[in-house]
Design a protein around this motif. Structure first.
Motif, PDB file in Angstrom:
ATOM      1  N   SER A  38      -1.282   0.957   6.163  1.00 27.93           N
ATOM      2  CA  SER A  38       0.164   0.732   6.150  1.00 27.93           C
ATOM      3  C   SER A  38       0.491  -0.748   6.309  1.00 27.93           C
ATOM      4  O   SER A  38       1.347  -1.295   5.598  1.00 27.93           O
ATOM      5  CB  SER A  38       0.822   1.546   7.268  1.00 27.93           C
ATOM      6  OG  SER A  38       2.188   1.269   7.354  1.00 27.93           O
ATOM      7  N   ILE A  39      -0.192  -1.413   7.214  1.00 30.70           N
ATOM      8  CA  ILE A  39       0.037  -2.844   7.429  1.00 30.70           C
ATOM      9  C   ILE A  39      -0.414  -3.645   6.206  1.00 30.70           C
ATOM     10  O   ILE A  39       0.271  -4.566   5.765  1.00 30.70           O
ATOM     11  CB  ILE A  39      -0.656  -3.323   8.718  1.00 30.70           C
ATOM     12  CG1 ILE A  39       0.049  -2.694   9.932  1.00 30.70           C
ATOM     13  CG2 ILE A  39      -0.647  -4.844   8.820  1.00 30.70           C
ATOM     14  CD1 ILE A  39      -0.630  -2.915  11.249  1.00 30.70           C
ATOM     15  N   VAL A  40      -1.552  -3.273   5.637  1.00 31.40           N
ATOM     16  CA  VAL A  40      -2.036  -3.956   4.437  1.00 31.40           C
ATOM     17  C   VAL A  40      -1.039  -3.772   3.289  1.00 31.40           C
ATOM     18  O   VAL A  40      -0.788  -4.705   2.523  1.00 31.40           O
ATOM     19  CB  VAL A  40      -3.449  -3.464   4.051  1.00 31.40           C
ATOM     20  CG1 VAL A  40      -3.862  -3.969   2.678  1.00 31.40           C
ATOM     21  CG2 VAL A  40      -4.456  -3.892   5.110  1.00 31.40           C
ATOM     22  N   SER A  41      -0.439  -2.600   3.189  1.00 30.80           N
ATOM     23  CA  SER A  41       0.573  -2.345   2.163  1.00 30.80           C
ATOM     24  C   SER A  41       1.774  -3.279   2.333  1.00 30.80           C
ATOM     25  O   SER A  41       2.303  -3.813   1.342  1.00 30.80           O
ATOM     26  CB  SER A  41       1.030  -0.889   2.237  1.00 30.80           C
ATOM     27  OG  SER A  41       2.110  -0.656   1.369  1.00 30.80           O
ATOM     28  N   ILE A  42       2.191  -3.490   3.558  1.00 32.79           N
ATOM     29  CA  ILE A  42       3.307  -4.404   3.818  1.00 32.79           C
ATOM     30  C   ILE A  42       2.917  -5.828   3.422  1.00 32.79           C
ATOM     31  O   ILE A  42       3.715  -6.560   2.819  1.00 32.79           O
ATOM     32  CB  ILE A  42       3.729  -4.339   5.305  1.00 32.79           C
ATOM     33  CG1 ILE A  42       4.248  -2.942   5.646  1.00 32.79           C
ATOM     34  CG2 ILE A  42       4.807  -5.388   5.602  1.00 32.79           C
ATOM     35  CD1 ILE A  42       4.406  -2.692   7.141  1.00 32.79           C
ATOM     36  N   ILE A  43       1.684  -6.228   3.728  1.00 26.85           N
ATOM     37  CA  ILE A  43       1.209  -7.559   3.348  1.00 26.85           C
ATOM     38  C   ILE A  43       1.217  -7.710   1.825  1.00 26.85           C
ATOM     39  O   ILE A  43       1.603  -8.756   1.295  1.00 26.85           O
ATOM     40  CB  ILE A  43      -0.196  -7.819   3.926  1.00 26.85           C
ATOM     41  CG1 ILE A  43      -0.178  -7.827   5.459  1.00 26.85           C
ATOM     42  CG2 ILE A  43      -0.785  -9.112   3.375  1.00 26.85           C
ATOM     43  CD1 ILE A  43       0.674  -8.902   6.091  1.00 26.85           C
ATOM     44  N   CYS A  44       0.813  -6.656   1.120  1.00 27.08           N
ATOM     45  CA  CYS A  44       0.840  -6.694  -0.348  1.00 27.08           C
ATOM     46  C   CYS A  44       2.268  -6.868  -0.866  1.00 27.08           C
ATOM     47  O   CYS A  44       2.502  -7.589  -1.842  1.00 27.08           O
ATOM     48  CB  CYS A  44       0.216  -5.430  -0.923  1.00 27.08           C
ATOM     49  SG  CYS A  44      -1.571  -5.345  -0.712  1.00 27.08           S
ATOM     50  N   GLN A  45       3.224  -6.227  -0.211  1.00 29.71           N
ATOM     51  CA  GLN A  45       4.630  -6.388  -0.591  1.00 29.71           C
ATOM     52  C   GLN A  45       5.087  -7.822  -0.364  1.00 29.71           C
ATOM     53  O   GLN A  45       5.826  -8.375  -1.185  1.00 29.71           O
ATOM     54  CB  GLN A  45       5.511  -5.418   0.196  1.00 29.71           C
ATOM     55  CG  GLN A  45       5.295  -3.966  -0.170  1.00 29.71           C
ATOM     56  CD  GLN A  45       6.082  -3.042   0.733  1.00 29.71           C
ATOM     57  OE1 GLN A  45       7.290  -3.166   0.831  1.00 29.71           O
ATOM     58  NE2 GLN A  45       5.396  -2.129   1.402  1.00 29.71           N
ATOM     59  N   LEU A  46       4.663  -8.419   0.731  1.00 31.00           N
ATOM     60  CA  LEU A  46       5.001  -9.821   0.987  1.00 31.00           C
ATOM     61  C   LEU A  46       4.405 -10.722  -0.089  1.00 31.00           C
ATOM     62  O   LEU A  46       5.085 -11.602  -0.613  1.00 31.00           O
ATOM     63  CB  LEU A  46       4.512 -10.253   2.372  1.00 31.00           C
ATOM     64  CG  LEU A  46       5.373  -9.809   3.545  1.00 31.00           C
ATOM     65  CD1 LEU A  46       4.603  -9.910   4.849  1.00 31.00           C
ATOM     66  CD2 LEU A  46       6.655 -10.615   3.599  1.00 31.00           C
ATOM     67  N   ASN A  47       3.145 -10.498  -0.421  1.00 35.24           N
ATOM     68  CA  ASN A  47       2.505 -11.293  -1.472  1.00 35.24           C
ATOM     69  C   ASN A  47       3.234 -11.133  -2.801  1.00 35.24           C
ATOM     70  O   ASN A  47       3.360 -12.094  -3.560  1.00 35.24           O
ATOM     71  CB  ASN A  47       1.031 -10.911  -1.611  1.00 35.24           C
ATOM     72  CG  ASN A  47       0.190 -11.426  -0.460  1.00 35.24           C
ATOM     73  OD1 ASN A  47       0.475 -12.460   0.117  1.00 35.24           O
ATOM     74  ND2 ASN A  47      -0.855 -10.695  -0.125  1.00 35.24           N
ATOM     75  N   ALA A  48       3.738  -9.927  -3.077  1.00 32.09           N
ATOM     76  CA  ALA A  48       4.428  -9.653  -4.337  1.00 32.09           C
ATOM     77  C   ALA A  48       5.756 -10.397  -4.456  1.00 32.09           C
ATOM     78  O   ALA A  48       6.233 -10.639  -5.572  1.00 32.09           O
ATOM     79  CB  ALA A  48       4.657  -8.148  -4.494  1.00 32.09           C
ATOM     80  N   ILE A  49       6.350 -10.747  -3.325  1.00 30.69           N
ATOM     81  CA  ILE A  49       7.622 -11.489  -3.372  1.00 30.69           C
ATOM     82  C   ILE A  49       7.402 -12.969  -3.053  1.00 30.69           C
ATOM     83  O   ILE A  49       8.279 -13.642  -2.535  1.00 30.69           O
ATOM     84  CB  ILE A  49       8.712 -10.867  -2.465  1.00 30.69           C
ATOM     85  CG1 ILE A  49       8.283 -10.845  -0.996  1.00 30.69           C
ATOM     86  CG2 ILE A  49       9.107  -9.490  -2.944  1.00 30.69           C
ATOM     87  CD1 ILE A  49       9.386 -10.480  -0.030  1.00 30.69           C
ATOM     88  N   ASN A  50       6.210 -13.432  -3.375  1.00 34.07           N
ATOM     89  CA  ASN A  50       5.847 -14.848  -3.213  1.00 34.07           C
ATOM     90  C   ASN A  50       5.917 -15.337  -1.769  1.00 34.07           C
ATOM     91  O   ASN A  50       6.358 -16.447  -1.497  1.00 34.07           O
ATOM     92  CB  ASN A  50       6.696 -15.739  -4.123  1.00 34.07           C
ATOM     93  CG  ASN A  50       6.404 -15.482  -5.574  1.00 34.07           C
ATOM     94  OD1 ASN A  50       5.250 -15.296  -5.952  1.00 34.07           O
ATOM     95  ND2 ASN A  50       7.438 -15.458  -6.397  1.00 34.07           N
ATOM     96  N   PHE A  51       5.475 -14.481  -0.864  1.00 29.75           N
ATOM     97  CA  PHE A  51       5.313 -14.854   0.538  1.00 29.75           C
ATOM     98  C   PHE A  51       3.845 -14.595   0.852  1.00 29.75           C
ATOM     99  O   PHE A  51       3.482 -13.572   1.425  1.00 29.75           O
ATOM    100  CB  PHE A  51       6.224 -14.009   1.442  1.00 29.75           C
ATOM    101  CG  PHE A  51       6.383 -14.574   2.819  1.00 29.75           C
ATOM    102  CD1 PHE A  51       7.562 -15.186   3.197  1.00 29.75           C
ATOM    103  CD2 PHE A  51       5.348 -14.506   3.738  1.00 29.75           C
ATOM    104  CE1 PHE A  51       7.716 -15.708   4.475  1.00 29.75           C
ATOM    105  CE2 PHE A  51       5.486 -15.034   5.012  1.00 29.75           C
ATOM    106  CZ  PHE A  51       6.674 -15.626   5.374  1.00 29.75           C
ATOM    107  N   PRO A  52       2.959 -15.517   0.424  1.00 32.29           N
ATOM    108  CA  PRO A  52       1.521 -15.253   0.511  1.00 32.29           C
ATOM    109  C   PRO A  52       0.989 -15.202   1.944  1.00 32.29           C
ATOM    110  O   PRO A  52       1.333 -16.030   2.776  1.00 32.29           O
ATOM    111  CB  PRO A  52       0.900 -16.414  -0.254  1.00 32.29           C
ATOM    112  CG  PRO A  52       1.920 -17.491  -0.242  1.00 32.29           C
ATOM    113  CD  PRO A  52       3.260 -16.827  -0.144  1.00 32.29           C
ATOM    114  N   ILE A  53       0.185 -14.173   2.176  1.00 28.28           N
ATOM    115  CA  ILE A  53      -0.498 -14.000   3.453  1.00 28.28           C
ATOM    116  C   ILE A  53      -1.994 -13.990   3.137  1.00 28.28           C
ATOM    117  O   ILE A  53      -2.463 -13.163   2.354  1.00 28.28           O
ATOM    118  CB  ILE A  53      -0.106 -12.677   4.138  1.00 28.28           C
ATOM    119  CG1 ILE A  53       1.410 -12.584   4.353  1.00 28.28           C
ATOM    120  CG2 ILE A  53      -0.877 -12.481   5.435  1.00 28.28           C
ATOM    121  CD1 ILE A  53       1.973 -13.544   5.357  1.00 28.28           C
ATOM    122  N   SER A  54      -2.751 -14.889   3.733  1.00 20.54           N
ATOM    123  CA  SER A  54      -4.185 -14.962   3.443  1.00 20.54           C
ATOM    124  C   SER A  54      -4.928 -13.801   4.106  1.00 20.54           C
ATOM    125  O   SER A  54      -4.474 -13.227   5.104  1.00 20.54           O
ATOM    126  CB  SER A  54      -4.762 -16.291   3.948  1.00 20.54           C
ATOM    127  OG  SER A  54      -4.822 -16.290   5.360  1.00 20.54           O
TER     128      SER A  54
END
Length: 80
Positions: A38-54
């Motif tokens: 679930s947390i990884v899914s949220i991170i993927c959503q952030l990456n998709a809106i150009n808010f990159p999380i390494s």
């Protein structure tokens, strides 16, 4: 405004998703894999809106969020 908060791609959306990442606890009495997914899914959503999380940041954040029963994993030294 609610649409921007929950479904938008701007600053409100990124704040909402970041809040979910930081405020979602990992609960020991529940299976860990779906919680982490679930947390990884949220991170993927952030990456998709150009808010990159390494991946390094994600790994560190998940490690900090682990419940006390996982302390042996939390306390392992980084093999760097």
């Amino acid at each position: 405004m609610l649409n921007a908060w929950y479904q938008g791609s701007g600053e409100l959306r990124s704040h909402y998703l970041l809040e979910r990442v930081f405020m979602t606890p990992l609960i020991d009495s529940k299976p860990m894999e779906p919680q982490i997914a679930s947390i990884v899914s949220i991170i993927c959503q952030l990456n998709a809106i150009n808010f990159p999380i390494s991946n390094q940041w994600l790994t560190g954040m998940l490690r900090v969020k682990l419940p006390p029963s996982w302390n042996t994993l939390k306390n392992r030294a980084c093999p760097c």
